[in-house]
Design a protein around this motif. Sequence first.
Motif, PDB file in Angstrom:
ATOM      1  N   LEU A   1      26.842  50.187  43.874  1.00  0.00           N
ATOM      2  CA  LEU A   1      26.093  49.582  43.311  1.00  0.00           C
ATOM      3  C   LEU A   1      26.824  48.460  42.731  1.00  0.00           C
ATOM      4  N   LEU A   2      27.557  48.262  42.916  1.00  0.00           N
ATOM      5  CA  LEU A   2      29.022  48.373  41.237  1.00  0.00           C
ATOM      6  C   LEU A   2      29.494  46.682  42.384  1.00  0.00           C
ATOM      7  N   SER A   3      29.902  47.303  43.282  1.00  0.00           N
ATOM      8  CA  SER A   3      30.833  46.252  44.703  1.00  0.00           C
ATOM      9  C   SER A   3      29.167  44.728  45.054  1.00  0.00           C
ATOM     10  N   ALA A   4      28.689  45.225  44.891  1.00  0.00           N
ATOM     11  CA  ALA A   4      27.716  44.098  45.184  1.00  0.00           C
ATOM     12  C   ALA A   4      26.726  43.600  44.030  1.00  0.00           C
ATOM     13  N   LEU A   5      26.817  45.193  42.510  1.00  0.00           N
ATOM     14  CA  LEU A   5      26.636  43.711  40.980  1.00  0.00           C
ATOM     15  C   LEU A   5      27.909  43.456  40.070  1.00  0.00           C
ATOM     16  N   LEU A   6      29.028  43.196  40.207  1.00  0.00           N
ATOM     17  CA  LEU A   6      29.635  42.529  40.009  1.00  0.00           C
ATOM     18  C   LEU A   6      30.452  41.216  40.648  1.00  0.00           C
ATOM     19  N   PRO A   7      30.284  41.339  42.070  1.00  0.00           N
ATOM     20  CA  PRO A   7      29.714  39.427  42.326  1.00  0.00           C
ATOM     21  C   PRO A   7      28.547  38.516  41.970  1.00  0.00           C
ATOM     22  N   VAL A   8      27.641  39.498  42.278  1.00  0.00           N
ATOM     23  CA  VAL A   8      26.554  38.913  41.613  1.00  0.00           C
ATOM     24  C   VAL A   8      26.216  38.266  39.901  1.00  0.00           C
ATOM     25  N   ALA A   9      26.705  39.166  39.129  1.00  0.00           N
ATOM     26  CA  ALA A   9      27.078  38.969  37.861  1.00  0.00           C
ATOM     27  C   ALA A   9      27.935  37.628  37.944  1.00  0.00           C
TER      28      ALA A   9
ATOM     29  N   LEU B   1      32.988  56.858  50.364  1.00  0.00           N
ATOM     30  CA  LEU B   1      34.863  55.881  50.700  1.00  0.00           C
ATOM     31  C   LEU B   1      34.265  54.333  51.177  1.00  0.00           C
ATOM     32  N   GLY B   2      32.772  54.615  51.519  1.00  0.00           N
ATOM     33  CA  GLY B   2      32.073  53.237  52.330  1.00  0.00           C
ATOM     34  C   GLY B   2      32.257  52.449  50.911  1.00  0.00           C
ATOM     35  N   GLY B   3      31.512  52.997  49.597  1.00  0.00           N
ATOM     36  CA  GLY B   3      31.564  52.346  48.483  1.00  0.00           C
ATOM     37  C   GLY B   3      32.956  52.231  48.097  1.00  0.00           C
ATOM     38  N   ALA B   4      33.986  52.665  48.286  1.00  0.00           N
ATOM     39  CA  ALA B   4      35.799  52.243  48.141  1.00  0.00           C
ATOM     40  C   ALA B   4      35.698  50.565  48.744  1.00  0.00           C
ATOM     41  N   VAL B   5      35.372  50.597  50.345  1.00  0.00           N
ATOM     42  CA  VAL B   5      35.477  49.224  50.863  1.00  0.00           C
ATOM     43  C   VAL B   5      35.727  48.969  50.930  1.00  0.00           C
ATOM     44  N   LEU B   6      34.261  48.725  50.426  1.00  0.00           N
ATOM     45  CA  LEU B   6      33.184  47.223  49.936  1.00  0.00           C
ATOM     46  C   LEU B   6      32.923  46.796  48.120  1.00  0.00           C
ATOM     47  N   LEU B   7      33.814  47.441  47.970  1.00  0.00           N
ATOM     48  CA  LEU B   7      34.762  47.288  46.140  1.00  0.00           C
ATOM     49  C   LEU B   7      35.187  46.600  46.248  1.00  0.00           C
ATOM     50  N   ALA B   8      36.875  47.244  47.372  1.00  0.00           N
ATOM     51  CA  ALA B   8      38.056  46.688  48.146  1.00  0.00           C
ATOM     52  C   ALA B   8      37.248  44.716  48.033  1.00  0.00           C
ATOM     53  N   LEU B   9      36.342  45.374  48.445  1.00  0.00           N
ATOM     54  CA  LEU B   9      36.700  43.328  49.043  1.00  0.00           C
ATOM     55  C   LEU B   9      35.815  42.832  48.561  1.00  0.00           C
ATOM     56  N   SER B  10      34.524  43.838  47.299  1.00  0.00           N
ATOM     57  CA  SER B  10      33.906  42.622  46.327  1.00  0.00           C
ATOM     58  C   SER B  10      34.963  42.519  45.364  1.00  0.00           C
ATOM     59  N   TRP B  11      35.765  42.763  45.603  1.00  0.00           N
ATOM     60  CA  TRP B  11      37.051  42.255  44.182  1.00  0.00           C
ATOM     61  C   TRP B  11      37.760  40.586  44.729  1.00  0.00           C
ATOM     62  N   PRO B  12      38.044  40.546  45.739  1.00  0.00           N
ATOM     63  CA  PRO B  12      39.226  38.850  46.544  1.00  0.00           C
ATOM     64  C   PRO B  12      37.590  37.574  45.963  1.00  0.00           C
ATOM     65  N   LEU B  13      36.025  38.644  46.576  1.00  0.00           N
ATOM     66  CA  LEU B  13      35.252  37.148  46.497  1.00  0.00           C
ATOM     67  C   LEU B  13      34.535  37.401  44.863  1.00  0.00           C
ATOM     68  N   SER B  14      35.009  38.275  43.812  1.00  0.00           N
ATOM     69  CA  SER B  14      34.492  37.745  42.539  1.00  0.00           C
ATOM     70  C   SER B  14      35.831  36.994  42.078  1.00  0.00           C
TER      71      SER B  14
ATOM     72  N   ILE C   1      42.063  29.669  28.843  1.00  0.00           N
ATOM     73  CA  ILE C   1      43.578  30.356  29.816  1.00  0.00           C
ATOM     74  C   ILE C   1      43.683  30.489  31.026  1.00  0.00           C
ATOM     75  N   PRO C   2      45.343  29.429  31.840  1.00  0.00           N
ATOM     76  CA  PRO C   2      45.130  29.030  32.368  1.00  0.00           C
ATOM     77  C   PRO C   2      45.403  31.117  33.479  1.00  0.00           C
ATOM     78  N   GLY C   3      44.339  30.763  34.515  1.00  0.00           N
ATOM     79  CA  GLY C   3      44.182  32.808  35.630  1.00  0.00           C
ATOM     80  C   GLY C   3      43.898  33.292  34.730  1.00  0.00           C
ATOM     81  N   GLY C   4      42.924  33.330  33.944  1.00  0.00           N
ATOM     82  CA  GLY C   4      41.800  33.361  32.625  1.00  0.00           C
ATOM     83  C   GLY C   4      41.161  34.894  33.344  1.00  0.00           C
ATOM     84  N   ARG C   5      39.987  33.562  33.702  1.00  0.00           N
ATOM     85  CA  ARG C   5      39.269  34.871  34.956  1.00  0.00           C
ATOM     86  C   ARG C   5      39.076  34.779  35.474  1.00  0.00           C
ATOM     87  N   ARG C   6      40.037  34.968  36.356  1.00  0.00           N
ATOM     88  CA  ARG C   6      41.061  35.917  37.683  1.00  0.00           C
ATOM     89  C   ARG C   6      40.742  37.228  37.319  1.00  0.00           C
TER      90      ARG C   6
END
Length: 199
Positions: free
Chosen positions: A118-126, A177-190, A71-76
């Motif tokens: 944990l999820l901010s690191a786990l999602l990009p790694v997965a 707060l730090g976890g939320a910031v890191l999760l927001a940063l990991s989103w575009p990385l993923s 699908i066009p753009g499906g993975r994103r």
Amino acid sequence: MKGFLRRDISLFLPNLRIYGGLLALTLALSFYSDMAVSFFLLYLMLLGEVCIQTLFTFDSLNAWNSYAAAIPGGRRAMVDARYLVTLGIGALQVLTELLVNLRLGRWGLLYSGLYLLLLSALLPVAYRFGTRGAVMLTILALGIVILGAVVFLAWQDLMLGRDMSGALGLLSYGLPLGGAVLLALSWPLSKTIMTKKEC
């Protein structure tokens, strides 16, 4: 993205039903013991993490990544849906902790912070290394958390008699707060990781 979001939610709900009995039992016991309250909040955090990891396992077993690639753009879009589900689970945790955490004060916020970290690191790694890499990261992270808890308890014993409310308050609000910031940063990385896979 809406289709992927509905799919993730529909897969998340059966896990909630499976573990809901034990969750309800620990919640009932929490009215009689502060330790049970703490265990309930810890179990809630682990349940959220397990549910997200189960979604990745389902993706791998049922070739959903290949479907998304067609699908066009499906993975994103799949990444966006997974992060929204992650944030939704985190919001449910915070709400639950605010409702049942009256006797533990700010301690419950620490569990939400750990979940987000944990999820901010786990999602990009997965997304980069697959479910096996995510499992290894989870085991490593839980080991670090347990070691950190032991060190903190030992440090607390050494600081017996001193007022620790300031440090606890800073940690209980700073960690989420730090976890939320890191999760927001990991989103575009993923999304970048999955975009490269589309090429």
